[in-house]
Design an enzyme around this catalytic site. Sequence first.
Site, PDB file in Angstrom:
ATOM      1  N   THR A 337     -44.822-125.880   0.631  1.00 48.20           N
ATOM      2  CA  THR A 337     -43.712-125.172   1.284  1.00 48.20           C
ATOM      3  C   THR A 337     -42.696-124.702   0.247  1.00 48.20           C
ATOM      4  O   THR A 337     -42.723-125.131  -0.915  1.00 48.20           O
ATOM      5  CB  THR A 337     -42.987-126.081   2.304  1.00 48.20           C
ATOM      6  OG1 THR A 337     -42.278-127.096   1.583  1.00 48.20           O
ATOM      7  CG2 THR A 337     -43.954-126.712   3.286  1.00 48.20           C
ATOM      8  N   CYS A 338     -41.748-123.874   0.698  1.00 45.82           N
ATOM      9  CA  CYS A 338     -40.722-123.411  -0.241  1.00 45.82           C
ATOM     10  C   CYS A 338     -39.517-124.342  -0.243  1.00 45.82           C
ATOM     11  O   CYS A 338     -38.461-123.993  -0.753  1.00 45.82           O
ATOM     12  CB  CYS A 338     -40.321-121.974   0.067  1.00 45.82           C
ATOM     13  SG  CYS A 338     -39.584-121.820   1.689  1.00 45.82           S
ATOM     14  N   ASP A 339     -39.675-125.516   0.327  1.00 38.14           N
ATOM     15  CA  ASP A 339     -38.584-126.479   0.383  1.00 38.14           C
ATOM     16  C   ASP A 339     -38.577-127.321  -0.890  1.00 38.14           C
ATOM     17  O   ASP A 339     -39.618-127.838  -1.305  1.00 38.14           O
ATOM     18  CB  ASP A 339     -38.793-127.390   1.602  1.00 38.14           C
ATOM     19  CG  ASP A 339     -37.589-128.252   1.862  1.00 38.14           C
ATOM     20  OD1 ASP A 339     -36.877-127.976   2.833  1.00 38.14           O
ATOM     21  OD2 ASP A 339     -37.357-129.198   1.082  1.00 38.14           O
TER      22      ASP A 339
END
Length: 398
Positions: A337-339
């Site tokens: 994810t881009c987290d």
Amino acid sequence: MGLFGIPAAMKSRTSSPLATLPPSNGADRDLPTPRLDLDPGRVADRVRELQRVLPGTAIRYAVKANPHRAVLDVVAALGGGFDVAGATEAAAARASGVDSDALIHSNPVSSRSQLEQVHEHGVRLFVVDSAPEIVKLAGIAPEARVLIRLITSGAGSDWPLSRKFGCAPDDALMLLKSVADHGLDAAGIAFHVGSQQHNPHAWEEPLTIAAQVFSDARRLGLEPSTVDLGGGFPADHEGGAPPLQEYGRAIRAALTKAFGRRHPDTLIEPGRGIVGDAGVLESAVIGVANRGGRRWVYLDVGVYSGLVETLGEAIRYRITTSKDGGPTGPCVVAGPTCDSADVMYERTPVELPLDLAEGDLVRFHSAGAYTTCYSTVGFNGFDPLPTRLVNAEFRPQP
Ligand SMILES: Cc1ncc(COP(=O)(O)O)c(C=O)c1O
């Protein structure tokens, strides 16, 4: 000494040879990733081993660890019951065919509607740790048997359960008395020594406290009968842990030391200790990047899709890859994810093959517990981790 008193050497990460499930390899390369390969035969082995090392102690498998139908069916077929955290788990447990007296609800603070539904599923044994919950329970389940949960330090565990639940030892007697005053059965004491507990002697202190509470309670005319020893039994994570026999021996000795030869009835609520080693999580590399002189390996599985227990790098899975055998180097392992919290291991880097590249497989071993059911339902659009049964035709011989 490292975190929670574990020698630092025990916590170091290296990719170790595997003692458990054979990794899937070339032939499985076309299977979609990420996924959990789950072997019900291994679940049966662990149930039997726990029954062997703690004879006479009832097993109440903690459904929250992995509620897959195949796991519940194996536990039920071998005479175990279930620790349920709410109504959905209670329904799943009943669907495996067990009687309602093989269930315990161990979530100490629950909404009224959850308690009502759990009660409708036939559950009569409950764990609480506060006075308002006793009042709630008395109104919903007047025939309930109630255990009071003690707080523990969680020392020696990788995933302590020490802050959110559990009353102080001094309050346990008052709460047991309150259970009886509300017309319920003051059945005894429960505790949990923390998950992935490395110290087989961790049960000694809470058992000593439980014995004291039992003897004080008898002086008040109560007749507590049961001690719930919780979970904490380890899976084969990085760094290892003592064999289950040592836990059995230490717990039996601690029971005798605390209670003498006439033990109370006992039950355990193992989750990880039953299903952890039954699963291998297979993922694939989606990219490799060099950032500030460190090699970052990005996988198609991450913190939000099954690896929540890597938060704080608490649970350190054994990792192998489809490229094992050549030279290795340290790397940061991150999810898709881009987290920015989606990083599994950074503080303590993982040794992975230097030629690891997009499409190579990375396997997290002993990942059967707290993975599939601990995934988000669609964060960043990624699906929760699916399960593939291996050894699917397995049927335990009771
Ligand atoms: C009340 C209770 N019982 C049992 C378990 C299972 O613990 P483990 O997986 O360490 O066996 C848990 C885990 O969170 C729990 O909260």
